[in-house]
Design a protein around this motif. Structure first.
Motif, short mmCIF file in Angstrom:
data_model
loop_
_atom_site.label_atom_id
_atom_site.label_comp_id
_atom_site.label_asym_id
_atom_site.label_seq_id
_atom_site.Cartn_x
_atom_site.Cartn_y
_atom_site.Cartn_z
N GLU A 176 -46.54 10.84 16.82
CA GLU A 176 -45.79 11.52 15.74
C GLU A 176 -45.60 10.24 15.03
O GLU A 176 -45.70 10.45 13.67
N LEU A 177 -45.08 8.94 15.36
CA LEU A 177 -45.11 7.89 14.49
C LEU A 177 -46.29 7.33 13.65
O LEU A 177 -46.42 7.02 12.57
N VAL A 178 -47.35 7.64 14.58
CA VAL A 178 -48.84 7.33 13.86
C VAL A 178 -48.99 8.32 12.49
O VAL A 178 -49.52 7.90 11.79
N VAL A 179 -48.79 9.53 12.85
CA VAL A 179 -48.78 10.48 11.96
C VAL A 179 -48.07 10.24 10.59
O VAL A 179 -48.46 10.42 9.32
N GLN A 180 -46.88 9.93 10.93
CA GLN A 180 -45.94 9.60 9.92
C GLN A 180 -46.38 8.40 8.98
O GLN A 180 -46.12 8.34 7.72
N LYS A 225 -62.63 1.81 17.78
CA LYS A 225 -62.00 0.77 17.14
C LYS A 225 -60.48 0.55 17.76
O LYS A 225 -59.69 1.56 17.86
N VAL A 226 -59.96 -0.64 18.32
CA VAL A 226 -58.61 -0.80 18.62
C VAL A 226 -57.66 -1.06 17.63
O VAL A 226 -57.97 -2.23 16.75
N ILE A 227 -56.76 -0.08 17.12
CA ILE A 227 -55.76 -0.22 16.32
C ILE A 227 -54.41 0.09 16.92
O ILE A 227 -54.05 1.20 17.17
N TYR A 228 -53.63 -0.92 17.24
CA TYR A 228 -52.32 -0.85 18.02
C TYR A 228 -51.34 0.14 16.93
O TYR A 228 -51.42 0.13 15.92
N PRO A 229 -50.71 1.08 17.76
CA PRO A 229 -49.85 1.96 17.05
C PRO A 229 -48.56 1.26 16.40
O PRO A 229 -48.41 0.16 16.79
N PRO A 230 -48.16 1.94 15.35
CA PRO A 230 -46.82 1.32 14.80
C PRO A 230 -45.65 1.19 15.74
O PRO A 230 -45.33 2.50 16.14
N VAL A 231 -44.67 0.15 15.86
CA VAL A 231 -43.38 0.37 16.52
C VAL A 231 -42.30 -0.09 15.57
O VAL A 231 -42.56 -1.15 14.73
N ASN A 232 -41.77 1.02 15.53
CA ASN A 232 -40.32 0.44 14.14
C ASN A 232 -39.37 -0.56 14.86
O ASN A 232 -38.27 -0.26 15.33
N ILE A 283 -49.44 7.36 8.74
CA ILE A 283 -50.68 7.44 7.95
C ILE A 283 -50.34 8.36 6.60
O ILE A 283 -50.86 8.22 5.56
N LEU A 284 -49.44 9.39 6.78
CA LEU A 284 -49.12 9.96 5.60
C LEU A 284 -48.35 9.35 4.53
O LEU A 284 -48.10 9.83 3.42
N GLN A 285 -48.07 8.00 4.99
CA GLN A 285 -47.34 7.14 3.88
C GLN A 285 -48.44 6.67 3.33
O GLN A 285 -48.07 5.94 2.07
N GLN A 286 -49.65 6.59 3.61
CA GLN A 286 -50.56 5.76 2.95
C GLN A 286 -51.56 6.63 2.40
O GLN A 286 -52.22 6.56 1.55
N ILE A 287 -51.86 8.09 3.02
CA ILE A 287 -52.93 8.71 2.45
C ILE A 287 -52.36 10.27 2.17
O ILE A 287 -51.42 10.82 2.98
N ASP A 288 -52.51 10.71 1.08
CA ASP A 288 -52.25 12.09 0.74
C ASP A 288 -53.01 13.06 1.26
O ASP A 288 -54.13 13.33 0.77
#
Length: 387
Positions: free
Chosen positions: A24-28, A188-195, A30-35
């Motif tokens: 869910e953090l990944v989704v959040q 492609k490895v892209i580590y998830p966001p950690v707040n 992504i939505l901050q960057q892409i409409d």
């Protein structure tokens, strides 16, 4: 194909109050960057004033109206592949899926680009099949045969649906290897966001250990409790799940079982603990990074994502952030705790925080957006593929 002229759809498995993990953090982010327009099997978050999805229009499937779906759509497991295939996304240029089960199985056309951020291949159909069967009332007897047949069919569908993805992203090298093993696809490895800003660096620690996890079998919390029963050191266990009663009964007086706790309580214990203990094999393991963001050393099973997020102090004295143990046994965990105790003065809380910063949301946003642009350029023939 210019990014601002592209129509995006974002597909995730489900949005519920209980689903607040790494995916869910990944989704959040992504939505901050892409409409993007959002789709899911079910949605019970767009009417939640405290959710980042509040008042968002989210397309759902027929599962939305089925009884008890809000408390876990997984109970309708046989229907999940059918449901995800009913979402009609033909009007979009790019499909972005965030998948740990069936979201990647969305139907697309040859003109569309499908980029999947895969948190894990479907665990209960692959790595955790026998764990699932051994700990489920549907795993034995005649129901067990039906369950085995269902999981067999799910594996077939899972492989077939992987071919609907143009480009895979994985959340770790470990997950990338699992994607290759299950689907024979590069990722492609892209580590998830950690707040990490949610956590405060604290230098002064108290004399207790902490673990935070769902209390289910593969998380190996029982193993941690048994080890600390022998050690006699204070351990705090935060989390709830099917094994809560069993672990409560097992714990000796030095082990405190707190059950579910709100975020602010978890943050306090993580920041004050002498060390964070984790015994599961995770695809990434956000909790391991969160502990380091507090300046708290980590004792973790040396497999999966932990090998990419925790730096063993014994091999790297200057940059170490924890101690890794090789096998999921009480003896190995006890040895790791003793090793941490012997070397505790060598840990530098600021070094731990710096290591956690590698996984900050801004890093994820940059890497994710660069890859999306690269995929669109590949489809347009502007650059050549390395995948």
């Amino acid at each position: 194909m210019l990014l601002e002229n592209v129509r995006f759809a974002l597909v995730h498995e489900w949005f519920t109050p209980k689903a607040t993990g790494g995916s869910e953090l990944v989704v959040q982010e992504i939505l901050q960057q892409i409409d993007a327009d959002i789709y899911a099997l079910i949605d019970f978050e767009s009417n939640n004033p405290e959710s980042y999805l509040y008042k968002r229009q989210i397309g759902t499937t027929f599962l939305q109206s089925l009884p008890f779906a809000r408390n876990g759509v997984q109970k309708y497991l046989p229907l999940l592949p059918i449901a995800i295939e009913q979402l009609d996304l033909r009007s979009y240029d790019v499909i972005l899926s965030s998948s740990h089960a069936v979201a990647k199985g969305i139907l697309t056309s040859p003109q569309q680009v499908h980029i999947c951020y895969c948190h894990t291949p479907m665990r209960y159909a692959w790595d955790l099949t026998f764990d699932y069967l051994n700990h489920s009332r549907l795993g034995n007897g005649i129901p067990g045969w039906f369950t085995r047949s269902l999981l067999h069919s799910l594996r077939h569908w899972d492989v077939i649906s992987a071919n609907r993805v143009d480009y895979f992203i994985s959340n770790s090298q470990h997950t990338a290897r699992r994607i290759w093993r299950c689907y024979r696809r590069e990722a492609k490895v892209i580590y998830p966001p950690v707040n990490i800003d949610r956590f405060t660096l604290q230098v002064e620690k108290k004399d207790f250990y902490v673990t935070v996890a769902r209390l289910v079998s593969y998380k190996q919390v029982e193993l941690i409790v048994r080890a600390f029963n022998q050690l006699g050191k204070e351990l705090v266990v935060i989390g709830t799940g099917s094994e809560l009663a069993q672990i409560q009964q097992l714990a000796k007086p030095n082990v405190k079982i707190l059950g579910f706790q709100p975020d602010e309580v978890v943050e306090t214990y993580l920041s004050q603990a002498k060390a964070f203990v984790y015994a599961a094999c995770e695809d990434f393991g956000i909790a391991l990074v969160e502990a380091q963001a507090c300046g708290t050393p980590v004792i973790a099973y040396g497999a999966g994502g932990a090998l990419e997020t925790v730096i063993d102090l014994r091999q790297h004295p200057e940059t170490g952030t924890g101690i890794l143990f090789p096998k999921q046994t009480e003896a190995d965990l006890i040895t790791a705790v003793e090793a941490l105790e012997e070397r505790y003065s060598q840990f530098n809380p600021e070094t731990l925080r710096l290591n956690a910063a590698r996984f900050a949301p801004t890093v994820f946003q940059k890497n994710y957006m660069e890859f999306v642009k690269e995929c669109l350029q590949l489809r347009a023939g502007v650059i050549k593929s390395n995948y």
